[in-house]
Design an enzyme around this catalytic site. Structure first.
Site: not given
Ligand SMILES: [Zn+2]
Length: 389
Positions: A85-86, A94, A96
């Site tokens: 996710a980064g 975002p 989640f």
């Protein structure tokens, strides 16, 4: 499942356990005859676990510069990227899974029994509405790939990319120009959707799903009226078979792992770092160090598979701490590819803007990223990882 907390006493204990093991190994190696036994055991375990048996040091120093010199050598031909996710947060998407994103808080009106229920297949089958509300919020295509995504594309163009394993479902790797064969979308993708009826399984496109999401009707199969679900992996579902088939062949021949924007908390994805041959250097570009051996996850990481950046025995792991986009810029600067990367990002973003008829500047190209949330995302963004702790 509780995630390891850096301040947790167990983590401190883990550090101690690791130290004790290192001391034992030093003692054993120092003793006459111990060396041969250790080599025998190492190769036995390596063969059993399918790991490369030689623990050769390939980096002249454990720094970004050391990794770059290795990348420029003949020895480094096949790179695997492991991403999470980064790498998408600077695109305004975002994470989640993070409790600080505020997304779960936005879903209070749905009276979920507990926040994670929204991603559980059993709950979804009975109550699909909360998921679709969140899916609209997270809808891929509203955002542009980040510098980091285009760095992976550049690796492909340089003939260095063996595969990109992603935990992200936002399809930004595809938008950035990676082909399906370049990718293993370990947690699935929004790119396609299927009818949830086992008898039907009719496939639907991203365009079809988008139209349903934005008209705020629960997507129903046109053939059988069952709910249609994007092909993302819910809790309680198996990973795609492609994940297991690709890792068998890829990790045997990988020359460099680049791990970006993932805290390596989710299995079995996290265990991938332990699948590479023992000599294969591993570069982590992330906000904090991660993947170090943990007494509970040790076996899942594979024997000796945990990251080791700092111990006396460290020989192949390098951590570059900070924002993924900045890490990719630093890396490409040293590689002499920085201008090429910046040009690629500019060209591709202009192309996306032209297609969508939007001239909104993307946060990834702004001087200070992450300060201007995309339209309609303000609520989610205000608490996105930047909330004062
Ligand atoms: Zn159907």
């Amino acid at each position: 499942m509780a995630e390891p907390d850096p301040s947790d006493p167990l983590e401190t204990q883990a550090g101690k356990v690791q130290e004790a093991q290192d001391t034992d190994l030093d003692a054993e190696e120092g003793a006459s005859g111990g060396e041969a036994e250790m080599d025998f055991l190492r190769s036995l375990f390596s063969q059993t676990l399918g790991l490369g048996s030689q623990k050769e040091r390939l980096l002249d120093e454990l720094t970004l510069e050391g990794v770059v010199r290795y990348m420029q050598s003949e020895r480094c031909q096949r790179v695997i990227c492991l991403v999470g996710a980064g790498i998408s947060t600077s695109a305004g998407i975002p994470d989640f899974r993070s409790p600080t994103t505020g997304l779960y808080a936005n879903l209070e009106k749905y009276h979920l029994p507990y926040p994670e229920a929204i991603f559980e297949i059993g709950y979804f089958k009975k109550h699909p509405e909360p998921f679709f509300a969140l899916a609209k919020e997270l809808y891929p295509g509203q955002f542009k790939p980040t510098i980091c995504h285009y760095f992976i594309r550049l690796l492909k163009e340089k003939g260095l990319l063996l595969r990109c394993y992603t935990q992200n479902i936002d399809t930004l790797e595809r938008v950035a120009g990676l082909e399906p064969e370049d990718l293993v979308e370990a947690h699935g993708t929004f790119y396609t959707s299927h009818c949830t009826s086992q008898l039907c399984r009719h496939e639907y496109t991203l365009g079809w799903m988008k139209e349903k999401l934005f008209s705020e009707v629960t997507p129903k199969c046109e053939k059988c009226q069952s709910v249609v679900k994007p092909d993302i992996i819910f809790f309680g579902e198996n990973l795609p078979s492609r994940f297991f088939s690709c890792l068998q062949s890829d990790f045997r021949k990988v020359d460099l792992l680049i791990i970006m924007g993932t805290s390596l908390q989710v299995q079995p994805f996290a265990s991938l770092i332990g699948k590479a041959p023992l000599s294969t250097p591993r570069l982590l570009i992330n906000k904090e160090k991660t993947g170090q051996t943990d007494p509970f996850l040790g076996m899942m990481m594979g024997l000796g598979g945990g990251m080791d950046f700092d111990s006396k025995k460290a020989y192949r792991d390098v951590a570059w701490l900070g924002d993924c986009d900045q890490g990719c810029l630093a890396l490409t600067d040293l590689l002499g590819w920085k201008k090429e990367l910046e040009d690629l990002v500019r060209k591709e973003h202009a192309h996306i803007d032209a297609q969508s008829g939007s001239s909104t500047p993307n946060p990834t190209t702004a001087a200070s990223p992450r300060t201007s949330p995309p339209p309609g995302k303000a609520e989610a963004k205000t608490t996105d990882g930047e909330k004062p702790q």
